[in-house]
Design an enzyme around this catalytic site. Structure first.
Site, short mmCIF file in Angstrom:
data_model
loop_
_atom_site.label_atom_id
_atom_site.label_comp_id
_atom_site.label_asym_id
_atom_site.label_seq_id
_atom_site.Cartn_x
_atom_site.Cartn_y
_atom_site.Cartn_z
N SER A 8 4.42 -1.81 -0.49
CA SER A 8 4.19 -1.31 -1.85
C SER A 8 5.52 -0.89 -2.45
O SER A 8 6.18 0.03 -1.94
CB SER A 8 3.24 -0.10 -1.81
OG SER A 8 3.37 0.62 -3.02
N HIS A 33 2.93 -5.62 -2.97
CA HIS A 33 1.90 -4.78 -3.59
C HIS A 33 2.53 -3.97 -4.72
O HIS A 33 3.53 -3.29 -4.53
CB HIS A 33 1.32 -3.86 -2.51
CG HIS A 33 0.19 -3.00 -2.96
ND1 HIS A 33 -1.12 -3.40 -2.92
CD2 HIS A 33 0.17 -1.73 -3.46
CE1 HIS A 33 -1.90 -2.43 -3.35
NE2 HIS A 33 -1.14 -1.39 -3.71
N ASP A 35 1.91 -1.17 -7.64
CA ASP A 35 1.03 -0.08 -8.06
C ASP A 35 1.23 0.23 -9.52
O ASP A 35 2.30 0.70 -9.94
CB ASP A 35 1.32 1.16 -7.21
CG ASP A 35 0.80 1.01 -5.80
OD1 ASP A 35 -0.38 0.66 -5.64
OD2 ASP A 35 1.58 1.22 -4.85
N MET A 37 0.02 2.48 -12.63
CA MET A 37 -0.68 3.76 -12.88
C MET A 37 -0.51 4.15 -14.35
O MET A 37 0.54 3.91 -14.94
CB MET A 37 -0.07 4.85 -12.00
CG MET A 37 -0.09 4.50 -10.52
SD MET A 37 0.45 5.88 -9.51
CE MET A 37 0.48 5.11 -7.89
N HIS A 66 -2.23 -3.79 -8.19
CA HIS A 66 -3.24 -2.75 -7.97
C HIS A 66 -3.30 -1.89 -9.23
O HIS A 66 -2.44 -1.03 -9.45
CB HIS A 66 -2.82 -1.92 -6.73
CG HIS A 66 -3.76 -0.80 -6.39
ND1 HIS A 66 -3.43 0.18 -5.47
CD2 HIS A 66 -5.00 -0.48 -6.85
CE1 HIS A 66 -4.43 1.03 -5.37
NE2 HIS A 66 -5.39 0.66 -6.21
N MET A 68 -4.41 0.95 -11.24
CA MET A 68 -5.01 2.29 -11.22
C MET A 68 -4.99 2.79 -12.65
O MET A 68 -4.25 3.73 -13.00
CB MET A 68 -4.22 3.19 -10.27
CG MET A 68 -4.46 2.83 -8.80
SD MET A 68 -3.21 3.48 -7.69
CE MET A 68 -1.98 2.20 -7.87
N MET A 137 -9.08 2.63 -0.41
CA MET A 137 -8.04 3.64 -0.53
C MET A 137 -8.25 4.71 0.54
O MET A 137 -9.36 5.24 0.68
CB MET A 137 -8.09 4.32 -1.92
CG MET A 137 -7.67 3.46 -3.08
SD MET A 137 -6.02 2.75 -2.95
CE MET A 137 -4.99 4.21 -2.70
N GLY A 142 -2.34 7.71 -6.55
CA GLY A 142 -1.45 8.37 -7.51
C GLY A 142 -0.02 8.50 -7.00
O GLY A 142 0.91 8.45 -7.80
N PHE A 143 0.14 8.63 -5.71
CA PHE A 143 1.47 8.87 -5.16
C PHE A 143 1.62 8.20 -3.80
O PHE A 143 0.65 8.10 -3.06
CB PHE A 143 1.72 10.38 -5.00
CG PHE A 143 1.55 11.14 -6.28
CD1 PHE A 143 2.58 11.22 -7.20
CD2 PHE A 143 0.33 11.73 -6.59
CE1 PHE A 143 2.41 11.89 -8.41
CE2 PHE A 143 0.14 12.40 -7.79
CZ PHE A 143 1.19 12.48 -8.70
N ASP A 175 -5.05 0.96 1.92
CA ASP A 175 -3.90 1.44 1.15
C ASP A 175 -3.86 2.95 1.15
O ASP A 175 -4.79 3.60 0.66
CB ASP A 175 -4.05 0.89 -0.29
CG ASP A 175 -2.87 1.23 -1.19
OD1 ASP A 175 -1.88 1.80 -0.70
OD2 ASP A 175 -2.96 0.89 -2.39
N GLY A 176 -2.77 3.51 1.68
CA GLY A 176 -2.56 4.94 1.61
C GLY A 176 -2.37 5.58 2.97
O GLY A 176 -3.28 5.60 3.79
N GLY A 177 -1.14 6.01 3.22
CA GLY A 177 -0.86 6.70 4.48
C GLY A 177 -0.88 5.81 5.70
O GLY A 177 -1.02 6.30 6.83
C1 DX5 Z 1 -1.14 5.11 -3.84
C2 DX5 Z 1 -0.78 3.65 -3.95
C3 DX5 Z 1 -0.23 3.11 -2.71
C4 DX5 Z 1 1.03 3.77 -2.25
C5 DX5 Z 1 0.97 3.81 -0.75
O1 DX5 Z 1 -1.74 5.53 -4.99
O2 DX5 Z 1 -1.90 2.87 -4.32
O3 DX5 Z 1 -0.08 1.70 -2.75
O4 DX5 Z 1 2.19 3.13 -2.64
O5 DX5 Z 1 2.05 4.51 -0.31
P1 DX5 Z 1 2.14 5.07 1.17
O6 DX5 Z 1 2.11 3.88 2.06
O7 DX5 Z 1 3.42 5.79 1.17
O8 DX5 Z 1 0.94 5.96 1.35
ZN ZN Z 2 -1.69 0.61 -4.09
#
Ligand code: DX5
Ligand code: ZN
Length: 222
Positions: A8, A33, A35, A37, A66, A68, A137, A142-143, A175-177
């Site tokens: 991402s 990927h 993002d 937002m 993606h 959002m 997710m 968001g971050f 996606d996420g963490g």
């Molecule tokens: C979060 C995004 C993710 C983000 C994942 O809102 O959709 O794609 O970039 O970042 P990490 O891998 O650091 O959680």
């Molecule tokens: Zn994403």
């Protein structure tokens, strides 16, 4: 099977975005990927079609956009024209998901749907006949850099069963963490695509990091 790794770019160095994208491509990424937002659906603002157009010039890898954003229908054409290959919308953002998916496909793009952690899988069950990708997710979007929500592993496994029953080729993205450390947990649960932001871009060794992940998940079979 081959697990697809999708760095991402949210966690990339945007002052060197072209080099960053080329570096992860050279290091073995399968998908980029992106993002997007809007400051409404999620509490952050990122990038629009102009930047996606620049990203498109930097790589031949597929771009997973993606979205959002609220009112995704207003922007599908712009992101398709900018060079997105997969356009993923959140089920929480629209009233008429079939219409949005149709719009994405009418642009000649693959359609994905994403679910927030608190959104039940059932919100996507009626569109499995239409979609190419389901994005689970595992943080509240968001971050980058947030912690994986552990209870999501069971949701991924449940999604795997749902997609197997659908008997269509649908990518199961998470996606996420996602980190090297939990990558095997996520793929064991049934994910076929791992989105990774900070874990790759803050690693300093993109190839080493992706090879580490591939070693850990390598023996997974669907
Ligand atoms: C979060 C995004 C993710 C983000 C994942 O809102 O959709 O794609 O970039 O970042 P990490 O891998 O650091 O959680
Ligand atoms: Zn994403």
């Amino acid at each position: 099977m081959h697990i697809r790794l999708a760095p991402s770019i949210l966690s990339a160095d945007f002052s060197r975005l072209e080099q960053e994208i080329k570096a992860v491509e050279a290091a073995g990424a399968d998908v980029i990927h992106v993002d997007v937002m809007d400051g409404h659906f999620v509490p952050n603002l990122t990038i629009g079609p102009v930047v996606v157009k620049a990203v498109r010039k930097a790589t031949s890898l597929p771009l997973d956009i993606h979205l959002m954003i609220e009112h995704p229908d207003f922007f599908v054409n712009a992101f398709a024209d900018a060079g997105g290959d997969i356009i993923t919308v959140h089920v929480e953002t629209g009233y008429h998901l079939f219409r949005t998916i149709d719009l994405i496909k009418s642009c000649g793009k693959k359609a994905g749907v994403a679910l927030n952690p608190a959104t039940p899988l059932a919100a996507a069950s009626e569109v499995l006949t239409e979609i190419d990708l389901l994005l689970i997710m595992t943080v509240n979007p968001g971050f980058g850099g947030q912690a994986y929500i552990p209870s999501m592993t069971a949701k991924i496994a449940q999604a795997r069963r749902m997609l197997d029953a659908a008997a269509r080729p649908i990518e199961l993205a998470v996606d996420g963490g996602v980190k090297a450390d939990n990558s095997r947990t996520v793929t064991n649960a049934g994910a076929t695509m791992l989105v990774m932001g900070t874990e790759i871009f803050h690693s300093g060794d993109y190839r080493g990091k992706m090879e580490d992940v591939r070693r850990r998940v390598g023996s997974w079979t669907p």
